[in-house]
Scaffold this motif. Structure first.
Motif, PDB file in Angstrom:
ATOM      1  N   GLN B 196      -2.127  -7.984 -32.886  1.00  0.00           N
ATOM      2  CA  GLN B 196      -0.924  -8.798 -33.018  1.00  0.00           C
ATOM      3  C   GLN B 196       0.203  -8.017 -33.670  1.00  0.00           C
ATOM      4  OE1 GLN B 196      -1.457 -12.467 -35.107  1.00  0.00           O
ATOM      5  NE2 GLN B 196      -2.591 -13.395 -33.425  1.00  0.00           N
ATOM      6  N   GLU B 207       9.515 -11.988 -34.337  1.00  0.00           N
ATOM      7  CA  GLU B 207       8.494 -12.212 -33.310  1.00  0.00           C
ATOM      8  C   GLU B 207       7.131 -12.215 -33.971  1.00  0.00           C
ATOM      9  OE1 GLU B 207       8.845 -12.600 -29.965  1.00  0.00           O
ATOM     10  OE2 GLU B 207      11.027 -12.333 -29.984  1.00  0.00           O
ATOM     11  N   GLY B 209       3.160 -12.478 -32.367  1.00  0.00           N
ATOM     12  CA  GLY B 209       2.305 -12.792 -31.235  1.00  0.00           C
ATOM     13  C   GLY B 209       1.467 -11.592 -30.848  1.00  0.00           C
ATOM     14  N   GLU B 212       0.541  -7.681 -26.247  1.00  0.00           N
ATOM     15  CA  GLU B 212       0.919  -7.714 -24.821  1.00  0.00           C
ATOM     16  C   GLU B 212       2.241  -8.476 -24.630  1.00  0.00           C
ATOM     17  OE1 GLU B 212      -2.436  -9.070 -25.576  1.00  0.00           O
ATOM     18  OE2 GLU B 212      -2.833  -6.918 -25.727  1.00  0.00           O
ATOM     19  N   GLU B 213       2.379  -9.583 -25.351  1.00  0.00           N
ATOM     20  CA  GLU B 213       3.623 -10.359 -25.236  1.00  0.00           C
ATOM     21  C   GLU B 213       4.815  -9.489 -25.631  1.00  0.00           C
ATOM     22  OE1 GLU B 213       3.440 -13.848 -27.718  1.00  0.00           O
ATOM     23  OE2 GLU B 213       1.416 -14.308 -27.030  1.00  0.00           O
ATOM     24  N   PHE B 214       4.587  -8.695 -26.625  1.00  0.00           N
ATOM     25  CA  PHE B 214       5.633  -7.833 -27.150  1.00  0.00           C
ATOM     26  C   PHE B 214       6.016  -6.762 -26.134  1.00  0.00           C
ATOM     27  CE2 PHE B 214       7.379  -5.051 -30.506  1.00  0.00           C
ATOM     28  CZ  PHE B 214       8.126  -6.004 -31.173  1.00  0.00           C
ATOM     29  N   GLN B 215       4.973  -6.285 -25.426  1.00  0.00           N
ATOM     30  CA  GLN B 215       5.216  -5.240 -24.424  1.00  0.00           C
ATOM     31  C   GLN B 215       6.089  -5.752 -23.288  1.00  0.00           C
ATOM     32  OE1 GLN B 215       1.117  -4.289 -23.909  1.00  0.00           O
ATOM     33  NE2 GLN B 215       1.417  -2.150 -24.489  1.00  0.00           N
ATOM     34  N   HIS B 216       6.023  -7.076 -23.006  1.00  0.00           N
ATOM     35  CA  HIS B 216       6.756  -7.637 -21.879  1.00  0.00           C
ATOM     36  C   HIS B 216       8.061  -8.316 -22.278  1.00  0.00           C
ATOM     37  CE1 HIS B 216       2.520  -7.502 -20.284  1.00  0.00           C
ATOM     38  NE2 HIS B 216       3.202  -6.688 -19.502  1.00  0.00           N
ATOM     39  N   LEU B 217       8.503  -8.026 -23.460  1.00  0.00           N
ATOM     40  CA  LEU B 217       9.699  -8.683 -23.968  1.00  0.00           C
ATOM     41  C   LEU B 217      10.980  -8.174 -23.305  1.00  0.00           C
ATOM     42  CD1 LEU B 217       9.622 -10.843 -26.166  1.00  0.00           C
ATOM     43  CD2 LEU B 217      10.316  -9.110 -27.812  1.00  0.00           C
ATOM     44  N   LYS B 253      16.450  -8.617 -21.943  1.00  0.00           N
ATOM     45  CA  LYS B 253      15.209  -9.388 -22.142  1.00  0.00           C
ATOM     46  C   LYS B 253      14.668  -9.813 -20.780  1.00  0.00           C
ATOM     47  CE  LYS B 253      14.945 -11.040 -26.768  1.00  0.00           C
ATOM     48  NZ  LYS B 253      14.768 -12.146 -27.678  1.00  0.00           N
ATOM     49  N   GLU B 255      12.835 -12.323 -19.860  1.00  0.00           N
ATOM     50  CA  GLU B 255      12.989 -13.737 -19.536  1.00  0.00           C
ATOM     51  C   GLU B 255      14.393 -14.044 -19.001  1.00  0.00           C
ATOM     52  OE1 GLU B 255       9.642 -15.108 -19.341  1.00  0.00           O
ATOM     53  OE2 GLU B 255      11.168 -16.696 -19.296  1.00  0.00           O
ATOM     54  N   SER B 274       8.936  -1.749 -17.473  1.00  0.00           N
ATOM     55  CA  SER B 274       8.643  -2.242 -18.830  1.00  0.00           C
ATOM     56  C   SER B 274       8.994  -1.145 -19.825  1.00  0.00           C
ATOM     57  CB  SER B 274       7.153  -2.559 -18.970  1.00  0.00           C
ATOM     58  OG  SER B 274       6.859  -3.707 -18.250  1.00  0.00           O
TER      59      SER B 274
END
Lengths: 255, 298
Positions: B196, B207, B209, B212-217, B253, B255, B274
């Motif tokens: 994490q 942030e 989490g 992996e979530e961080f890698q896709h930010l 970002k 998203e 990425s």
């Protein structure tokens, strides 16, 4: 979770901490020996007078135990200030303010007892040392012809006075640690107010108004009623410990 | 269990933590990432019970952490500024710690001292900066405390030792899973071992989490300026740079880019990549006023 969660009581931790501090501060007893050796040196050189004819020279030397007492008090002052000043080491081990306070107090009490014990033996030791260098050594009546009861009282008195000095130094050290610059400024401010107050009081009250610092010492030293004396010293020590506890209660560790 | 509810801490009017909230309930290897002065050390000291919150609260095992003896005996904190008795050898320090931490693994501590060639009879003050860091880490890992807080554990270490150290932390965590929080501003070198990320900036949690979530930010979009500029006008661009006259790259970002629904139109003409967690960290914590490129290009 694989790691076990432990729940030892505060008292168990405080006792462990006392033991740990005793081990890590074992040098304190070496300092006591060194200080007292210096004290013995000054005790022998406190005063001398002599006289006589060409054939006979009589030397009279008075050996005073005061340097010994002063240096033992200096020792406990330094030790207590040290304990109050080095607050962050124990917190990286398991600690909180209560256990740190408890173990410090326990250590000051142990130091006082050891210091008191060494002072009880000062009289006989001075006599033995004196007899190595002089033909006739007469011990002062404060030391000579005393029984075990008197020795016990001497021990108790020395211990309690050391405890009082230790508690005062600890309270001072804790307040300094807690309030840092504010404490120093507060001390300077208090001294300034006292001096200014004295000058004003002297102008208003005239020269008959005087303050005798000896009366402060006499409050304890010249009290001949044992129970009252004990009450005074116990209350003083309790008051000083109370101040220390209030100082340490919410102390943060951030060095 | 660790929980911070709007934890706030001020030092003489200077803010160190501001309404910092997060929760860790399971054994994890969490990287606490932030630039210098972000509030990492203050957070660790608050969790260890050293600091009293100015506002909000820090809970460890559902108890307020400040000066709590139940917290103290289950939390192990190491940091560069920690102090030891000066005339005590490393062996004696290990002996002291094992008296206080009941699960202390003395055999492991001694084995690690040997492995890292640390002289057990030397005093802590005699160690070099890197060796002192290694020793603090050994002390911390061998304590087997349910919550282990490692504040900048690799300070002053050689790159080869740092690599070894991260492997050691991972091995130790696998053998004895617990909550290990490692603070650093070098995310790149420790991202391989983390579960994490807790990103702190200016005293706040930005942030929290899974890695992996961080890698896709974030995504880096590269293409001709004619295609990139319209995207640039619609989104917040974290970095933009030109690769010669006909190619421009922007970082946005993921998203936000997805929400533009442009992908089908431009997928033939642009490339979307990425970016590393380390770069994500830099973009998130970068100060206002644009990057170095803008500074030189203006």
């Amino acid at each position: 979770m694989n790691s076990t969660i432990h729940n030892e009581s505060q008292m168990e931790i405080a006792l462990k901490q006392t033991k740990d501090k005793l081990i890590n501060n074992s040098g304190a007893f070496l300092y006591l020996i060194l200080m007292q050796m210096v004290g013995y040196f000054f005790a022998f050189n406190a005063g001398m007078s002599g006289g006589g004819t060409d054939e006979v020279f009589v030397s009279v030397r008075s050996i005073s135990a005061i340097p010994l007492h002063v240096l033992t008090i200096a020792w406990i002052l330094v030790m207590a200030l040290n304990l109050a000043g080095e607050k962050s080491r124990e917190y990286y081990l398991v600690s909180n303010n209560f256990t740190a306070y408890f173990s410090d107090i326990a250590l000051i009490e142990i130091y006082s007892v050891i210091g008191g014990l060494t002072l009880v033996f000062a009289g006989p030791f001075l006599q033995v040392l004196g007899s190595l260098f002089f033909d006739n050594v007469h011990l002062h009546s404060d030391f000579g012809d005393v029984g075990i009861g008197n020795q016990l009282i001497l021990f108790l008195i020395s211990t309690v006075y050391l405890l009082m000095f230790g508690a005062a130094a600890y309270a001072f050290g804790i307040l300094r640690t807690r309030f840092n610059l504010r404490f120093i400024l507060g001390t300077i401010g208090t001294i300034a107010v006292l001096i200014a107050g004295s000058i004003i009081a002297l102008r208003i009250g005239g020269p008959q108004l005087n303050f005798d610092p000896e009366s402060l010492v006499g409050f304890y030293l010249f009290e001949h009623r044992p129970v009252i004396w004990l009450g005074k010293v116990v209350l003083t020590v309790a008051g000083l410990y109370g101040i220390s506890y209030l100082g340490i209660r919410n102390l943060e560790v951030n060095e | 269990m660790i929980r911070c509810d709007e934890l706030t801490k001020y030092f003489n009017g200077t803010r160190a933590l501001k309404k910092c909230s997060f929760e860790i309930t399971e054994p994890t290897l969490t990287g606490v990432i932030g630039v210098n002065g972000a509030g990492k050390t203050t957070l660790f000291k608050s969790l260890a019970g050293f600091l009293k919150p100015t506002g909000g609260s820090a809970f460890v095992f559902n108890e307020p952490a400040f000066q709590n003896i139940n917290v103290a005996q289950n939390v192990m904190l190491i940091e560069e500024g920690m102090q030891f008795y000066p005339k005590t050898s490393l062996y004696e320090l290990i002996d002291s710690y094992q008296r206080f931490y009941k699960s202390y693994d003395v055999t492991l501590a001694q084995g690690l001292l040997n492995y890292f060639n640390l002289p057990g009879d030397a005093h802590y003050n005699q160690l070099s900066k890197g060796m002192a860091s290694t020793f603090r880490l050994i002390l911390a890992l061998a304590a087997r405390a349910p919550i282990t807080l490692l504040d900048e554990p690799t300070t002053g270490m050689d790159p080869s030792v740092r690599k070894d150290v991260y492997e050691l932390i991972l091995k130790d965590y696998i053998k004895s899973p617990r909550m290990i929080l490692i603070s650093s501003h070098y995310l790149g070198e420790m991202e391989k071992i983390l579960d994490q990320i807790l990103l702190i900036d200016e005293g706040r949690v930005l942030e929290h989490g899974a890695l992996e979530e961080f890698q896709h930010l974030f995504v880096a979009i590269k293409g001709s300026p004619e295609l990139i500029t319209p995207i640039e006008e619609k989104l917040h661009v974290f970095e933009g740079k030109d690769f010669g006259p006909g190619i421009r790259q922007i970082v946005v970002k993921r998203e936000e880019f997805k929400n533009l629904h442009l992908w089908d139109e431009v997928k033939e003409s642009i490339t979307v990549n990425s970016i590393s967690p380390e770069d994500s960290f830099i973009y998130l914590t970068r100060r206002k006023g644009g990057g170095i490129h803008e500074l030189y290009d203006s």
